[in-house]
Scaffold this motif. Structure first.
Motif, PDB file in Angstrom:
ATOM      1  N   ILE A   1       0.841  -1.214   0.000  1.00 36.54           N
ATOM      2  CA  ILE A   1       0.000   0.000   0.000  1.00 36.54           C
ATOM      3  C   ILE A   1       0.867   1.252   0.000  1.00 36.54           C
ATOM      4  O   ILE A   1       0.641   2.203  -0.736  1.00 36.54           O
ATOM      5  CB  ILE A   1      -0.937   0.006   1.237  1.00 36.54           C
ATOM      6  CG1 ILE A   1      -2.043  -1.042   1.039  1.00 36.54           C
ATOM      7  CG2 ILE A   1      -1.544   1.385   1.475  1.00 36.54           C
ATOM      8  CD1 ILE A   1      -2.870  -1.301   2.279  1.00 36.54           C
TER       9      ILE A   1
ATOM     10  N   LEU B   1      -5.118  -3.637  -5.740  1.00 39.19           N
ATOM     11  CA  LEU B   1      -4.742  -3.901  -4.347  1.00 39.19           C
ATOM     12  C   LEU B   1      -5.728  -4.828  -3.641  1.00 39.19           C
ATOM     13  O   LEU B   1      -5.366  -5.532  -2.701  1.00 39.19           O
ATOM     14  CB  LEU B   1      -4.576  -2.589  -3.568  1.00 39.19           C
ATOM     15  CG  LEU B   1      -3.113  -2.165  -3.419  1.00 39.19           C
ATOM     16  CD1 LEU B   1      -3.012  -0.781  -2.818  1.00 39.19           C
ATOM     17  CD2 LEU B   1      -2.334  -3.155  -2.573  1.00 39.19           C
TER      18      LEU B   1
ATOM     19  N   ILE C   1      -8.313   3.740  -2.283  1.00 37.94           N
ATOM     20  CA  ILE C   1      -6.899   3.325  -2.476  1.00 37.94           C
ATOM     21  C   ILE C   1      -6.136   4.401  -3.245  1.00 37.94           C
ATOM     22  O   ILE C   1      -5.086   4.879  -2.826  1.00 37.94           O
ATOM     23  CB  ILE C   1      -6.819   1.992  -3.255  1.00 37.94           C
ATOM     24  CG1 ILE C   1      -7.411   0.855  -2.425  1.00 37.94           C
ATOM     25  CG2 ILE C   1      -5.366   1.677  -3.636  1.00 37.94           C
ATOM     26  CD1 ILE C   1      -7.548  -0.442  -3.196  1.00 37.94           C
TER      27      ILE C   1
ATOM     28  N   TYR D   1      -4.683   0.774   7.679  1.00 37.08           N
ATOM     29  CA  TYR D   1      -3.491   1.336   7.030  1.00 37.08           C
ATOM     30  C   TYR D   1      -3.747   2.839   6.929  1.00 37.08           C
ATOM     31  O   TYR D   1      -4.283   3.334   5.961  1.00 37.08           O
ATOM     32  CB  TYR D   1      -3.294   0.707   5.649  1.00 37.08           C
ATOM     33  CG  TYR D   1      -3.378  -0.808   5.647  1.00 37.08           C
ATOM     34  CD1 TYR D   1      -4.562  -1.458   5.284  1.00 37.08           C
ATOM     35  CD2 TYR D   1      -2.296  -1.603   6.021  1.00 37.08           C
ATOM     36  CE1 TYR D   1      -4.657  -2.835   5.283  1.00 37.08           C
ATOM     37  CE2 TYR D   1      -2.380  -2.995   6.027  1.00 37.08           C
ATOM     38  CZ  TYR D   1      -3.576  -3.598   5.665  1.00 37.08           C
ATOM     39  OH  TYR D   1      -3.665  -4.989   5.672  1.00 37.08           O
TER      40      TYR D   1
END
Ligand code: AHG
Ligand code: MN
Ligand code: MN
Ligand code: MN
Length: 332
Positions: free
Chosen positions: A49, A74, A126, A169
């Protein structure tokens, strides 16, 4: 066993897992190993990431998943990494993933555990560098060892979970999980490649002043939800909606608040999936003193009938969820 060991903040995840395992004399260390496998995959996905902008694993993958969503690269990378880590760890016989239509058999026929996973939550965020996550839920298999896990193994109620957690994240990468004895948060120190206990024994405030809902759908929401949103506005609460369930949930868990994904005419069961979004976060929020409801029923009591079934979700501070449930009650 109930009391949460007063381990010093800064304990590594490994040491924490080992200490907690001592609490369970019957534990044979398999669940501990499973949690380590998840942490390993989280480190690998975290690195992917962080480099997404530099390598070509951002953007769309060009296929749709069983949900009818355009898979992001991803999504696929995270899906492969978690499946591989769980397969190699040997403790999991069968996996349910948002990104796969049916059961994923790892070949670990002796594995006692089932994992349901949302490999990458908040995929729409993302490419714009907004926090995303991974959500996982762990069950003990019902079927005998020595063969693949079964569909019944995977359609257990949320009350049967033995562990659940998420990785966020975000500005930092955290792993938050429960094994039924409270909720603990670990922050990833990339230079050491270790998760350290940073948020011991997380509890969610009974009420908060933050509400998270995609107000774009306001006119299609049930009347009770509209009434509740009006109340939030009158009370001058803060509207916060990141578009990644894990990020909205995590903020509400620490500060108090409610996240709502209501049903609408178009989506009578809402959007979120019971097995690897609602049940996992439902277990965590209850362990932290909060509540998770589909508007009427406790999420963890819902009997799943299919792997990717959806349900409306009202989750967070207990008093806030109870207020929405009261407003959703059919009027006398
Ligand atoms: P996923 O990316 O795993 O498919 O989950 C997306 C979910 C959840 O993370 C988020 O809160 C919600 O979808 C956002 O949906 P809307 O864009 O409809 O608000
Ligand atoms: Mn998705
Ligand atoms: Mn998701
Ligand atoms: Mn996802």
């Amino acid at each position: 066993i109930k009391e949460n060991l007063a381990l010093p903040v800064g304990t590594t995840l490994d040491r924490f897992i080992m200490r907690k395992q001592e609490d369970f004399p019957y534990a044979t260390g398999e669940l501990s190993q499973l949690l380590r496998d998840i942490a390993l995959a989280a480190k690998i996905v975290n690195r992917a990431i962080n480099h997404a902008g530099l390598t070509d694993i951002g953007g769309a993958y060009g296929k749709q998943n069983v949900q009818g969503e355009d898979q992001q690269r991803l999504d696929i990378v995270a899906n492969i990494r978690f499946i591989r880590a769980l397969r190699n760890g040997g403790e999991v016989c069968t996996i349910v993933s948002e990104e796969e239509d049916g059961l994923i058999q790892t070949g670990n026929h002796k594995g006692r555990y089932i994992v349901a996973i949302d490999p990458l939550d908040g995929s729409s965020n993302i490419d714009v560098n907004v926090s995303i996550g991974t959500i996982f839920s762990v069950y003990r298999r019902l079927s005998d060892q020595g063969a693949d896990g079964t569909i019944e193994d995977c359609l257990q109620k949320g009350t049967e979970q033995v562990a659940a957690g998420y990785i966020i994240y975000g500005s930092s990468t955290m792993l938050v999980y429960t094994t039924g004895n409270g909720v603990n948060g670990f922050t990833y120190e990339t230079s050491l490649g270790e998760f350290f206990l940073s948020h011991p024994n997380i509890t969610i405030p009974a009420k908060g002043e933050i509400y998270s809902v995609n107000e774009g759908g306001f006119h299609h929401f049930p009347a009770g939800v509209k009434d509740y949103i009006e109340l939030c506005r009158v009370r001058n609460y803060s509207a916060r909606y990141i578009g990644s369930l894990v990020a909205d949930f995590h903020r509400n868990l620490l500060k108090g608040g409610i996240y709502m994904y209501p049903n609408t005419q178009k989506s009578p069961l809402g959007k979120l999936r019971l097995l690897y979004e609602c049940n996992a976060l439902g277990f965590i929020v209850e362990q932290a003193g909060g509540k998770a409801s589909d508007g009427k029923n406790r999420i963890l009591d819902l009997q799943p009938n299919e792997l990717h079934q959806r349900c409306p979700l009202y989750i967070g501070s207990k008093e806030m969820v109870e207020e929405v449930e009261a407003l959703l009650m059919p009027r006398k």
